[in-house]
Scaffold this active site. Structure first.
Site, PDB file in Angstrom:
ATOM      1  N   ASN A 146       0.803  -1.222   0.000  1.00  0.00           N
ATOM      2  CA  ASN A 146       0.000   0.000   0.000  1.00  0.00           C
ATOM      3  C   ASN A 146       0.836   1.272   0.000  1.00  0.00           C
ATOM      4  O   ASN A 146       0.400   2.309  -0.475  1.00  0.00           O
ATOM      5  CB  ASN A 146      -0.948  -0.006   1.208  1.00  0.00           C
ATOM      6  N   CYS A 318       1.664   8.254  10.298  1.00  0.00           N
ATOM      7  CA  CYS A 318       1.630   9.100  11.476  1.00  0.00           C
ATOM      8  C   CYS A 318       0.309   8.857  12.169  1.00  0.00           C
ATOM      9  O   CYS A 318      -0.704   9.424  11.808  1.00  0.00           O
ATOM     10  CB  CYS A 318       1.757  10.564  11.078  1.00  0.00           C
TER      11      CYS A 318
HETATM   12  C1  LIG Z   1      -6.593  -0.615   3.279  1.00  0.00           C
HETATM   13  C2  LIG Z   1      -5.847  -1.886   3.460  1.00  0.00           C
HETATM   14  C3  LIG Z   1      -6.250  -2.842   4.404  1.00  0.00           C
HETATM   15  C4  LIG Z   1      -7.408  -2.608   5.356  1.00  0.00           C
HETATM   16  O1  LIG Z   1      -8.632  -2.574   4.734  1.00  0.00           O
HETATM   17  P1  LIG Z   1      -9.889  -1.872   5.508  1.00  0.00           P
HETATM   18  O2  LIG Z   1     -11.046  -2.181   4.631  1.00  0.00           O
HETATM   19  O3  LIG Z   1      -9.556  -0.433   5.577  1.00  0.00           O
HETATM   20  O4  LIG Z   1      -9.995  -2.523   6.837  1.00  0.00           O
HETATM   21  C5  LIG Z   1      -5.529  -4.003   4.500  1.00  0.00           C
HETATM   22  N1  LIG Z   1      -4.456  -4.228   3.716  1.00  0.00           N
HETATM   23  C6  LIG Z   1      -4.031  -3.338   2.812  1.00  0.00           C
HETATM   24  C7  LIG Z   1      -2.860  -3.656   1.961  1.00  0.00           C
HETATM   25  C8  LIG Z   1      -4.711  -2.138   2.651  1.00  0.00           C
HETATM   26  O5  LIG Z   1      -4.263  -1.259   1.756  1.00  0.00           O
END
Ligand SMILES: *Cc1c(COP(=O)(O)O)cnc(C)c1O
Length: 371
Positions: A146, A318
């Protein structure tokens, strides 16, 4: 204001919103036997079919959840709790929604190995081979990161694990709608999806669980979702999630091409600046993500200075108000200072070429004004 933080979350696609609103009035409980219930059940099952289609899976392999975090928790705890003890392998660069379930399992007496990555942010399959033990019960490695957009050799890892009959979970929250994800090609056992990363609402997601693979539920209630996830189904959100999957399935090539083109425009411009370095350069990445270090800037302040004109993220997570260098960038060998001078730009399908050009100019100027 130009939104360039699509890896944090996306706006809802208008067709998804329309579908969701339409189905809000289908109030029946999918578990009811009467006509209201049957209609709701039908909507849930049609949705399951659409999600499965996007992944190349079978409908019965899709479990609806509240999002990426729950999907990861269900995959990791759901497998671990089939045993009293055991060994789990993951990586240093996972999302907190993977790292923290693993840490919790350690407190409960399980062993966890956190594999390193190289300077490009990529895991070495040989490290994985060496880490496997007789009591390894699960491997969880994210499909795409991410923060950096860097892709992992998931197919190769899947082959290693299939030979050894070790279940393999991959977090695909960032991959859907940006790169193809097909469960039949990947040799995976479980896959996490998060709706709000691909134009569906927040609070809805899914876990693919391969046919025949058994996990323990982590919540206890009725027998919904094959017993893996109790609770009355959120029908409008499930339908919205499925609509988002359907749109990606139909329009993937177009979306991907657009993401690549606009992201290239930004990088084309920023790469000319000497102080700028692209993290994860030279290795396959998501088409929409640029994680860049700008020597001698403070990313938090930089992001704040842009606020009002452009929305981007600091590379550091952060949370509690304390600036902490990103664990992902540190794992790639960046110094704390370099990690704290890193920003993430992530584009999405609603960005126009025009606004991207404008944003590139503003960011370039802001970098030059920072010295
Ligand atoms: C956003 C994200 C999550 C969490 O997903 P939510 O629906 O916000 O709980 C988990 N893993 C990755 C790689 C993400 O980008």
């Amino acid at each position: 204001m130009i939104y360039l933080d699509y890896n944090a979350t996306t706006p809802i696609e208008p067709r998804v919103k329309e579908e969701m609103i339409r189905i809000l009035d289908e109030f029946g409980n999918p578990s009811s036997a009467h006509k209201f219930g049957r209609k709701a059940r039908q909507l849930v099952e049609e949705s399951r079919y659409k999600v499965a289609k996007l992944l190349g899976a079978q409908p019965q392999e899709i479990v609806f959840t509240s999002g990426g975090t729950e999907s990861n928790n269900l995959a990791i705890f759901g497998r671990a709790l089939c045993f009293e003890r055991g060994h789990i392998i993951t990586s240093c660069i996972e999302h907190p929604a993977t790292l923290n379930p693993c840490r919790q399992l350690q407190r409960m007496g399980y062993d966890v190995t956190y594999l390193p990555v190289n300077s490009q942010g990529v895991l070495d399959p040989d490290d994985l081979r060496r880490a496997i033990r007789k009591d390894t019960i699960l491997v969880s490695i994210m499909h795409s990161n991410n923060e950096t957009g860097v892709l992992q050799p998931i197919k190769e890892i899947g082959e290693i694990l299939r030979e050894r009959e070790i279940p393999f979970h991959t977090d695909c929250a960032q991959s859907i709608g940006k790169i193809p994800v097909s469960v039949s090609e990947l040799n995976v056992t479980m896959v996490s999806l998060a709706g709000h990363k691909f134009y569906a609402p927040k609070g809805i997601g899914a876990l693919y669980v391969k046919e025949g693979f058994i996990i323990k539920p982590i919540m206890f209630g009725g027998g919904h979702e094959r017993g893996f996830r109790p609770g009355t189904e959120n029908v409008p959100y499930i339908a919205a999630f499925a609509k988002a999957c359907e749109i990606i399935n139909c329009e993937f090539d177009e979306i991907e091409k657009h993401l690549r083109a606009i992201t290239d425009i930004i990088w084309e411009r920023l790469s000319r600046i000497e102080r700028v370095k692209l993290n994860g350069q030279g290795t396959p990445r998501l088409p929409n993500t640029l994680n860049i270090s700008i020597s001698d800037i403070k990313a938090e302040q930089f992001v704040k200075r842009l606020d009002g004109r452009i929305a981007i993220s600091a590379g550091s997570a952060c949370h509690s108000g304390v600036e902490k260098p990103s664990h992902v960038l540190v794992a790639m060998g960046l110094t704390e200072k370099e990690a704290l001078s890193s920003i993430r730009i992530s584009t999405g399908k609603f960005n126009t070429v025009e606004e991207i050009k404008e944003a590139s100019e503003i960011i370039e100027e802001e970098i030059k004004n920072s010295f």
